[in-house]
Design an enzyme around this catalytic site. Structure first.
Site, mmCIF file in Angstrom:
data_model
loop_
_atom_site.group_PDB
_atom_site.id
_atom_site.type_symbol
_atom_site.label_atom_id
_atom_site.label_comp_id
_atom_site.label_asym_id
_atom_site.label_seq_id
_atom_site.Cartn_x
_atom_site.Cartn_y
_atom_site.Cartn_z
ATOM 1 N N GLU A 1 0.822 -1.207 0.000
ATOM 2 C CA GLU A 1 0.000 0.000 0.000
ATOM 3 C C GLU A 1 0.862 1.266 0.000
ATOM 4 O O GLU A 1 0.763 2.121 0.871
ATOM 5 C CB GLU A 1 -0.956 -0.025 1.182
ATOM 6 C CG GLU A 1 -1.982 -1.135 1.024
ATOM 7 C CD GLU A 1 -2.925 -1.279 2.189
ATOM 8 O OE1 GLU A 1 -4.121 -1.544 1.954
ATOM 9 O OE2 GLU A 1 -2.479 -1.142 3.347
ATOM 10 N N GLU B 1 -4.176 -10.411 0.355
ATOM 11 C CA GLU B 1 -4.981 -10.263 1.563
ATOM 12 C C GLU B 1 -6.419 -10.589 1.188
ATOM 13 O O GLU B 1 -6.927 -10.109 0.174
ATOM 14 C CB GLU B 1 -4.911 -8.842 2.139
ATOM 15 C CG GLU B 1 -3.544 -8.434 2.654
ATOM 16 C CD GLU B 1 -3.523 -6.998 3.199
ATOM 17 O OE1 GLU B 1 -4.612 -6.471 3.547
ATOM 18 O OE2 GLU B 1 -2.433 -6.412 3.254
#
Length: 956
Positions: A417, A487
């Site tokens: 991220e 994820e």
């Protein structure tokens, strides 16, 4: 003073990785060279700002007698100095890179040490001082000499110190700042915890030793041979006794070998001998490649059944010892996990040794995340700013060079991220050039410009299926890249739901190479008053609450129901029975291992009681093979009732990670269905003084409320539609229109009112008509309770008809009542642990027993929990309940409303009444605390429903 202050500010806010540290190199646990651990108790002084104290503490002879003491490795905020801070992605300081706040907690650490008597003298070579992890920025002095400074919290840094060492009284001084320019690169979803939290070690470096080495150990699956070459910066020899290898560094040798895989982690012990040192090697031969659009290891495509793992201990934070790391790996192996993503930084290097030894695929992730820049549209993001590129490359190099000799590491990850930018491209190019033997991962750029896999987060089932079918578009499609969910299935609170649905997709489509559940462990901090603390419990002005508690393990490392479910969902052996129950199909779902290490057992149960059992001969199937295996004939003397076969796959012998008899997989299938319970009315209600009697039961004559069954007092029996919302019910703030907890509260389902419309005594039944509805709305549930009795037993049929425009599903639908005295619970149905509609794969039908307290699941933030699924009958508090159809059973010593209001487990005080829920249906869980909600088939829709219970007093 002003000059010194400027110097401090400059290095704290400098975007460079630091100065004075040696180049990164391979990490290894030991050699025959001397080493000295400097872990232990250090003197400590905390200042509010980076320039509050001078540097005189680093001088020899400084008196730190009045300083505090802290343990290293450790975090000072977990040792009584300051407080932890938790944010998910928001920076807890103004975003003005590379500047950081003036109020910058700074910890000065001091350690005085002597060299061992046998430490080599100056003529025997040099020495390096190694820090394996310091958050977030440190300056180091030895004996008054400034060695330099560094950033990169979860990465090793070494300094040459041989020329500075003394036999006695060495003074090591370390100044650590909580915030630095490096903090902008470390915005991972975790507690901000400053300190020297990994090992500090002094290493002797003999003359002629290897400063660095690279073990290349490939495997050719066609020939069955491995090729070994060890590159070293100095000449030496490599020996591997089990393979008969004795060769010079830099020279390749090819020999027959057993390959390394996560399932069969074959390691060969070797030695790298140079003129000055002997370094032990643990060599695993394996080849990682991208071939035919798939990640292949040793020629075979692998299916990752993984978890994301932050390093965590509820008392020590990220300062993990070897025993805790080993416990993590053992728990993963015992729950069928085969892969770990080191979110979001390289772990302690000893953890990778354990992955090599016990067998786990590893995505090793760089210590990089800049998620907070998303709040400003990624403006000023360091990964797209050339000034920060040297720091990014330094972080990539320190990860790769440290961990390059671990066979368990099959992919390098650029970080997490961090948006997109030129810095990431530079990292990828460097890694590809330095280590072409592995693949590169990064989720944040869906064009996959720099990566070898197409990686996504929290993608819903429908989109995952489109990817699997090749119906998605984009640049990654043109390259035919494999797909990973780095994820998914957010394991926050009660959940995740939908794991089995994901796994079915992974196994149906080759391109879908699995995923990694977020995440491994709840990051609750042990707290004397709260049990476990989470964000906001330390007075943080900015925090993200209990979002930090989103793991498959509770903080004390007890497996949650989510981990038990995950183990069942990803089990490597599939066991399915045919419709007649005469045979069972066994399929080997391993990628590399055969089934010769497993033993199979069967049991035949009727109504949950074992009638017969034994061993089942199953052939040693190779990966992907399956076989039909005949079951023995059911015992001729078996009683009538619901008959079920249960077949288990067990370890035939103990392994390094589990004992003999450990259950790897199981399957359960029916031979005959159970007869539905019913009550044939044998008499009608009998009015009395204020009471109505029907069979063994007494009712309030005015309200029709049930008061007693036999000698068992019952209170408050009524329809129940509310549950204490789960973290997944409450959902992610980014999806307000689909957060069912919010929608339920908006409708008022947490405060419904019960209107009595009629109490009717008929010839054979007592009928109570009600309407259940929230205030301020026109929706409602017309509810009819029809009571009958055959004498000793009481029958209840509940009929529910929705009224109005119901636009959302119900949280639950069933009845709730209180018992004045209850502790032990026995039931026949799903167990032993909790289960919900989309998390019931691990629920095994059997006879179970528990206490009421043991039925509770201790989520860090209290919420709906503890339901047992598929219950046929239950006994609690002297009452027996049978259901048609099967029901969900919940019992607790507090009301749903009290559970809903609690913020921590310590808020829940047991009362005198045990509240029992018998639910016809429950809404699914999903994982919408960050991922998708429940699939539509797990919705509990507001539609007409009818369900029956049979109540009786338990005979003594």
């Amino acid at each position: 003073m002003s000059s010194r202050t400027t110097t401090v500010t400059a290095y704290v806010e400098d975007v460079s990785p630091g100065s004075g540290a040696l180049p990164p190199r391979a990490w290894y646990a030991s050699s025959d060279a001397a080493s000295l651990s400097l872990n232990g108790i250090w003197a400590f002084r905390l200042s509010r700002t980076a320039d509050a104290e001078d540097d005189s503490f680093a001088e020899v002879g400084y008196d730190a007698g009045d300083w505090a003491r802290v343990e290293v490795p450790g975090h000072w905020v977990l040792q009584g100095h300051g407080s932890p801070v938790y944010t998910n992605h928001l920076y807890p300081f103004p975003v003005d890179p590379p500047r950081v706040p003036t109020e910058n907690p700074t910890g000065d650490h001091l350690r005085v040490f002597d060299l061992p008597a046998d430490w080599p003298g100056p003529s025997g070579g040099g020495a390096v001082l190694r820090f394996d992890g310091v958050e977030s920025c440190a300056r180091v002095w030895l004996n008054g000499t400034d060695l330099g400074e560094f950033k990169g919290s979860r990465l090793p840094h070494e300094f040459a110190v041989g020329h500075l060492l003394r036999a006695r009284g060495n003074v090591l001084a370390v100044r650590v700042h909580q915030w630095s320019a490096g903090s902008y690169l470390e915005d991972q979803d975790q507690w901000w915890l400053p300190g020297v939290f990994r090992d500090v070690t002094l290493l002797h470096r003999p003359a002629g030793c290897a400063l660095d080495f690279f073990v290349h150990a490939s495997y050719d699956h066609v020939s069955g041979e491995g090729t070994l070459r060890v590159d070293s910066d100095v000449d030496g020899r490599v020996t591997v006794p089990d393979l008969g290898v004795d060769t010079a560094t830099g020279e390749p040798v090819t020999v027959p070998v057993e390959p390394w895989s996560a399932e069969l982690p074959r390691l060969y012990d070797g030695v790298l001998a140079t003129q000055g040192e002997r370094i032990p090697l643990r060599i695993g031969f394996r080849t990682v490649e991208l071939a035919d659009g798939l990640i292949r290891v040793n020629g075979r495509a692998v299916l990752f059944k993984g978890v994301n793992r932050h390093e965590w201990h509820p008392e020590k934070g990220r300062a993990l010892d070897l025993a805790t790391m080993r416990e993590d790996v053992l728990l993963m192996k015992r729950h069928n996990v085969n892969a770990v993503r080191t979110s979001h930084y390289p772990p302690h290097p000893a953890f990778l040794d354990l992955c090599d030894e016990l067998g786990l695929w590893v995505i090793d992730e760089c210590d990089l995340e800049t998620h907070g820049f998303a709040e400003q549209g990624w403006r000023d993001n360091p990964v797209d700013d050339d000034r920060w590129t040297p720091a990014l490359l330094d972080r990539a190099a320190r990860m790769v060079e440290r961990d390059k000799n671990h066979p368990s590491v099959v992919l390098w990850s650029l970080g997490n991220e961090a948006g997109t930018g030129r810095g990431l491209t530079a990292m990828a190019e460097w890694i590809h050039g330095r280590d072409p033997s592995r693949l590169v991962h990064y989720e944040g750029d869906h064009t996959c410009r720099d990566t070898d896999v197409y990686s996504r987060m929290y993608t819903g089932h429908a989109e995952v299926e489109r990817v699997g079918r090749g119906l998605d578009g984009g640049p990654h499609r043109r390259r035919e890249l494999p797909y990973l969910l780095c994820e998914y299935a957010h394991a926050m609170g009660n959940g995740p739901g939908g794991l089995a649905d994901y796994q079915r997709l992974f196994e149906a489509h080759d391109r879908l190479q699995g995923g990694f559940v977020w995440e491994w462990i709840d990051h609750g901090i042990a707290h004397p008053g709260l049990g476990y603390a989470y964000g906001g419990d330390f007075g943080e002005e900015l925090h993200d609450g209990n979002f930090v508690c989103d793991g498959l393990l509770f903080p004390d490392r007890r497996p949650s129901p989510g981990l038990v479910e995950f183990k069942k969902v990803i089990e490597p052996v599939t066991i399915e029975g045919d419709a007649s129950g005469g045979t069972v199909r066994v399929r080997n779902g391993y990628d590399f291992a055969g089934l010769s290490a497993l033993a199979f057992t069967w049991s035949y149960r009727v109504d949950g009681e074992t009638v017969d059992s034994g061993f089942l001969p199953v052939p040693p199937l190779e990966p992907g093979e399956s076989a039909e295996v005949k079951l023995p004939a059911p015992p001729a003397t078996a009683p009538a009732g619901e008959a079920l076969w249960t077949v288990r796959a067990l370890l035939a012998a103990g392994t390094a990670w589990a004992p003999e008899g450990h259950v790897v997989a199981w399957g359960q299938f029916g031979r005959s269905a159970r007869p539905a319970p019913s009550v044939a009315a044998a008499g009608g209600p009998v009015p009395g003084e204020g009471l109505i009697t029907l069979g063994p039961a007494s009712f309030d004559a005015r309200t029709g409320a049930l008061r007693r069954v036999g000698a068992v007092d019952i209170t408050g029996l009524r329809l129940d539609v509310w549950r204490a919302t789960t973290d997944n019910d409450d959902g992610a703030a980014s999806q307000p229109d689909a957060r069912y907890g919010r929608l339920w509260r908006r409708l008022g389902l947490h405060r419904v009112q019960h209107r009595l419309d009629a109490v009717e005594s008929g010839d054979d039944a007592l009928t109570v008509r009600t309407r259940v509805a929230p205030a301020a709305g026109e929706i409602g549930l017309s509810t009819v309770y029809r009571w009958t009795s055959d004498g000793p037993r009481l029958g209840l049929t509940v009929s529910v008809t929705p009224e109005g425009d119901w636009t959302v599903p119900l949280p639950r639908l069933g009845i709730r009542f209180g018992l004045s005295s209850a502790d032990r619970v026995r039931w026949y149905g799903g167990g032993p642990g909790e289960a919900y509609p989309d998390s019931a794969t691990a629920s095994e039908v059997g006879r179970w027993q528990s206490t009421v307290d043991e039925l509770q699941t201790p989520y860090v933030r209290p919420q709906e929990n503890g339901a047992r699924a598929g219950v046929r009958w239950a006994e609690i508090g002297g009452l027996r309940v049978e259901g048609d159809p099967e029901f969900f059973l919940t019992a607790r010593r507090w009301t749903t409303e009290q559970l809903d209001a609690a913020a921590h487990r310590t808020d829940l005080a047991p009362g005198d009444t045990v509240w029992v829920n018998l639910d016809h249906g429950l809404h699914g869980l999903g994982s919408q605390s960050c991922g998708p909600g429940p699939l539509p088939r797990y919705f509990l829709r507001a539609e007409p429903a009818r369900f029956t219970f049979v109540l009786s007093e338990v005979s003594a």
